[in-house]
Write a protein that holds these residues in place. Structure first.
Motif, PDB file in Angstrom:
ATOM      1  N   GLN A 189       0.832  -1.213   0.000  1.00 11.93           N
ATOM      2  CA  GLN A 189       0.000   0.000   0.000  1.00 11.93           C
ATOM      3  C   GLN A 189       0.867   1.264   0.000  1.00 11.93           C
ATOM      4  O   GLN A 189       0.641   2.214  -0.746  1.00 11.93           O
ATOM      5  CB  GLN A 189      -0.911  -0.015   1.227  1.00 11.93           C
ATOM      6  N   ARG A 190       1.928   1.227   0.834  1.00  7.59           N
ATOM      7  CA  ARG A 190       2.774   2.409   0.960  1.00  7.59           C
ATOM      8  C   ARG A 190       3.437   2.757  -0.375  1.00  7.59           C
ATOM      9  O   ARG A 190       3.480   3.914  -0.793  1.00  7.59           O
ATOM     10  CB  ARG A 190       3.846   2.132   2.025  1.00  7.59           C
ATOM     11  N   GLU A 193       1.152   4.201  -3.081  1.00  5.26           N
ATOM     12  CA  GLU A 193       0.910   5.637  -2.837  1.00  5.26           C
ATOM     13  C   GLU A 193       2.113   6.477  -3.272  1.00  5.26           C
ATOM     14  O   GLU A 193       1.971   7.539  -3.880  1.00  5.26           O
ATOM     15  CB  GLU A 193       0.641   5.878  -1.340  1.00  5.26           C
ATOM     16  N   ALA A 196       2.258   7.055  -6.985  1.00  7.46           N
ATOM     17  CA  ALA A 196       1.354   8.110  -7.471  1.00  7.46           C
ATOM     18  C   ALA A 196       1.995   9.481  -7.295  1.00  7.46           C
ATOM     19  O   ALA A 196       1.852  10.365  -8.139  1.00  7.46           O
ATOM     20  CB  ALA A 196       0.026   8.028  -6.721  1.00  7.46           C
ATOM     21  N   ARG A 197       2.733   9.660  -6.186  1.00 10.68           N
ATOM     22  CA  ARG A 197       3.377  10.966  -5.967  1.00 10.68           C
ATOM     23  C   ARG A 197       4.531  11.213  -6.939  1.00 10.68           C
ATOM     24  O   ARG A 197       4.785  12.336  -7.366  1.00 10.68           O
ATOM     25  CB  ARG A 197       3.918  11.051  -4.530  1.00 10.68           C
TER      26      ARG A 197
END
Ligand code: GDP
Length: 445
Positions: A189-190, A193, A196-197
């Motif tokens: 999950q980390r 994310e 995406a950044r």
């Protein structure tokens, strides 16, 4: 085809950050092509200190494009911290100024964990890594089990490949090292994310650099670590996990060999080394302590005291020869003021045979005897000199003798951490280097 490569001609920490920052004014694009966040370039601008681990120092100059190319092992958490840190201090780091290779490999939590555990496992045979997971990430790259930045941008693919990678790593962590397993889903999950950044910065940097080169943009390739730590040509196994010299540029940046351009080495007026492994000119006791204190020789990334020793002409000659350097820059000459007479290593004797260039073919340097020369030291300050003639006489003779021993011209001498603390001796850029960019400045894409 204006390009220049700058690389460390010792065991790293040669003061490359300051020099690259200085040269950045005359280039359009600055490229990191190997290594990871174990590099810690320190740059001092107007008394303000900047430490850059992954982002090229061109970021401190407006209008320059900075590329983290394919050969770099990227810890995206560290990278985002670095971006945020720069933005907080007023440096804008938009996608037009920072390009990240889509096919660069990613360092994950498991790599950092395995790095530490593997060093512990090796015991006395440890390498002395920075523990940042760089070696294990490069291992995964070679094993074809790694993930690349482009994988982070596709959540389903990222989850699938990351779960597979973590399953194997957890087996090693649990069964070999007997340690607590990593939480697979939290990590997946980390990193989704994080992907995406990072997305806006991600590009086909190889294609962009080849185009920039064709368009005549001025490119500076910045080496991290030093040639004595090159995985193929350094003091194996006490080396880093990539090709640190200009030889690493074509594959690490995705450009043809002829795009590498002129190479300039950087070496300190003495020697240091971090971590384990051969360091023939190492000094011990009070002499080493005084040199370490005078040169502030403590790691930028880790804070570890560096091993310190005399200038080793054998090692530097080898690094410059391997890189085909047109010249080199001697840094930190000011540090030697007041340290007494100065020993310089001019040759190695191993089993009765003399070597004037580093003997890369030997399995170890055990039993190496040093052939040395002692040069007069000086007590006067060298830090305020801005011309060669303004240096203390003995400092000038030291530079000239070392230059002769290494057999490659010293094009610049650095005498302090600040940008202007340099003495120009010969041009660094070739005669064909354009004074300004032929195409509009700014983004590559
Ligand atoms: P790099 O990784 O090769 O960039 O080297 P480091 O950043 O680890 O080490 C260089 C250190 O020496 C930094 O703190 C610089 O600010 C400083 N430095 C660079 N050039 C000089 C110099 O000529 N004299 C002195 N005294 N310090 C310097």
């Amino acid at each position: 085809m204006p390009s220049l490569s700058v690389f460390g001609a010792q065991w790293g920490d040669e003061g490359k950050g300051k020099i690259i920052d200085l040269l950045s004014d005359r280039v359009d694009v600055v490229v990191r092509y190997q290594g990871g966040a174990n590099a810690g370039h320190t740059v001092v601008v107007d008394g303000v200190k900047w430490v850059l681990h992954l982002i090229p120092s061109g970021i401190l100059h407006e209008g320059k494009v900075n590329v983290i190319a394919t050969g770099v092992a990227i810890d995206p958490i560290k990278l985002l911290e670095e971006i945020d840190g720069l933005e907080e201090r007023g440096v804008s780091v938009g996608p037009e100024r920072l390009r990240i290779a889509a096919n660069a490999h990613v360092i994950f939590e498991q790599h950092k964990r395995i790095d530490g555990l593997s060093e512990r496992w090796k015991g006395d045979g440890r390498i002395g890594t920075t523990g940042r997971g760089i070696g294990p990430a490069y291992s995964d790259k070679a094993s074809r089990t790694g993930l690349r930045i482009c994988d982070l941008l596709d959540p389903a693919r990222c989850a699938e490949r990351l779960r597979a990678n973590l399953a194997e790593k957890n087996a090693v962590i649990g069964k070999v090292h007997g340690e607590e397993l990593l939480d697979v889903e939290a990590i997946v999950q980390r990193y989704v994310e994080i992907g995406a950044r990072l997305a806006p910065f991600v590009a086909d940097t190889g294609a962009e650099l080849r185009r920039a080169h064709r368009d005549g943009r001025r490119i500076l390739f910045e080496g991290a670590q030093g040639v004595m730590l090159d995985i193929d040509h350094g003091t194996y196994p006490f080396v880093t996990s990539s090709n640190t010299g200009p030889g690493g540029i074509p594959s690490g940046a995705g450009v043809p060999p002829h795009a590498v351009g002129r190479s300039i080495g950087i070496a300190k007026a003495y020697c240091t080394r971090v971590g384990e492994g051969p360091f023939p000119s190492e000094m011990f006791g009070d002499d080493a302590d005084r040199l370490r204190a005078a040169g502030h020789e403590y790691g930028t990334t880790t804070g570890r005291p560096r091993r310190a020793g005399s200038f080793d002409a054998v090692a530097v000659r080898y690094c410059l020869d391997l890189a085909g350097a047109a010249g080199w820059i001697m840094t930190k000459l000011d540090v030697l003021s007041g340290l007494g007479d100065l020993k310089v290593v001019t040759g190695y004797r191993i089993d009765g045979e003399e070597f004037s260039e580093y003997p890369a073919h030997l399995p170890s340097l055990d039993g190496v005897e040093l052939i040395t020369e002692t040069l007069p030291g000086w007590t006067e300050d060298a830090a305020s000199a801005r011309t060669f003639d303004a240096l203390p006489d003995a400092a000038r003779r030291y530079v000239e003798r070392v230059e002769e021993l290494v057999a490659t011209p010293i094009v610049m001498v650095s005498v302090g951490a600040e940008r202007d603390a340099v003495i120009d001796r010969e041009p660094i850029f070739g005669a064909d280097w354009p004074a300004s960019a032929p195409t509009p400045e700014g983004a590559l894409s």
